[in-house]
Design a protein around this motif. Sequence first.
Motif, PDB file in Angstrom:
ATOM      1  N   LYS A 145       7.735  28.197  -8.566  1.00  0.00           N
ATOM      2  CA  LYS A 145       8.923  28.730  -9.242  1.00  0.00           C
ATOM      3  C   LYS A 145       9.848  27.603  -9.683  1.00  0.00           C
ATOM      4  CE  LYS A 145      11.384  32.077 -10.826  1.00  0.00           C
ATOM      5  NZ  LYS A 145      10.832  33.016 -11.837  1.00  0.00           N
ATOM      6  N   GLN A 148       8.491  26.073 -12.787  1.00  0.00           N
ATOM      7  CA  GLN A 148       8.778  26.958 -13.916  1.00  0.00           C
ATOM      8  C   GLN A 148      10.243  26.831 -14.330  1.00  0.00           C
ATOM      9  OE1 GLN A 148       9.120  31.041 -12.907  1.00  0.00           O
ATOM     10  NE2 GLN A 148       9.129  31.779 -15.021  1.00  0.00           N
ATOM     11  N   GLU A 152      11.726  26.078 -18.062  1.00  0.00           N
ATOM     12  CA  GLU A 152      12.273  27.199 -18.827  1.00  0.00           C
ATOM     13  C   GLU A 152      13.796  27.204 -18.872  1.00  0.00           C
ATOM     14  OE1 GLU A 152      10.563  30.928 -17.723  1.00  0.00           O
ATOM     15  OE2 GLU A 152       8.503  30.239 -18.070  1.00  0.00           O
ATOM     16  N   THR A 162       2.154  25.440 -17.680  1.00  0.00           N
ATOM     17  CA  THR A 162       2.332  26.604 -16.820  1.00  0.00           C
ATOM     18  C   THR A 162       1.305  26.553 -15.706  1.00  0.00           C
ATOM     19  OG1 THR A 162       2.549  29.021 -16.770  1.00  0.00           O
ATOM     20  CG2 THR A 162       0.769  28.112 -18.109  1.00  0.00           C
ATOM     21  N   LEU A 166       1.310  31.787 -11.847  1.00  0.00           N
ATOM     22  CA  LEU A 166       2.476  32.340 -12.527  1.00  0.00           C
ATOM     23  C   LEU A 166       2.050  33.190 -13.720  1.00  0.00           C
ATOM     24  CD1 LEU A 166       5.566  32.404 -12.742  1.00  0.00           C
ATOM     25  CD2 LEU A 166       5.425  30.329 -14.127  1.00  0.00           C
ATOM     26  N   GLN A 167       1.125  32.670 -14.478  1.00  0.00           N
ATOM     27  CA  GLN A 167       0.609  33.397 -15.639  1.00  0.00           C
ATOM     28  C   GLN A 167      -0.076  34.690 -15.201  1.00  0.00           C
ATOM     29  OE1 GLN A 167      -2.424  31.364 -18.133  1.00  0.00           O
ATOM     30  NE2 GLN A 167      -0.865  31.370 -19.721  1.00  0.00           N
TER      31      GLN A 167
END
Length: 237
Positions: A145, A148, A152, A162, A166-167
């Motif tokens: 996280k 990410q 982002e 990525t 997560l994807q």
Amino acid sequence: MDKRELPSGISTLKCLEDATGAFSGYLLSYIETLNKYISHQRRVSTLRFERATLIKYVKKLRFFNEQLTRMKLVESVRWKEEPLTSVVSLIASFFIRCLEVIDLLNYYLTQALKNETISKTLNYDLVVSLECVAAVELTYRHFVKFTQWMLESLDLQDPTLTVEVLQFARKCAQEDGLDVEETEDILLQEVGIVGNAKEYEDLLVEWCKVLLDQKSALSEAFEMELIRWAEVFEARK
């Protein structure tokens, strides 16, 4: 200001350096634990292949850790001349490499190695406990996280940057019609875009605290496993 033009100030680079330190500590917790577990495995001749596999993982993690410790973000002129988004993209790309290997290692430790160890030794005490598995998964999800977030929050939307888990979580949530605003799953919680470098830096500081707490919890879980394994393997002498 366009996020691509945000400067890489010394204080921000220091925070990013702290983040690389947190990742280094995360890798070291695995390296130190696996080295001791591998030492125990030498007493079980039927686990030769499994021991060799773990040694390969340790070598890979040690290589990653050496690279992280060489990232002198504050000292290097190179990083100071790059915009923040470029610096973050490069660091996050390396973090993702680490996380993908740890994902495979976690699967090996909690599934493949577990099954092979039980099959070859008929002993359920020589594998990772359910409590430790929970700590491993929780810590991994927090580091994913964070990676990410660091991308982002700067509005960096690059499909090559990525993490698979997560994807996959997003895909499953979409297929299940899950409301991500209501979920407690940290991987599905939305990331807000920062307004400036100072806000990014402040959130980085908070994230580093979270990562260090997670790493400490994982280290404690690993330490409990090492104590238990030592007792089990000693009994097999």
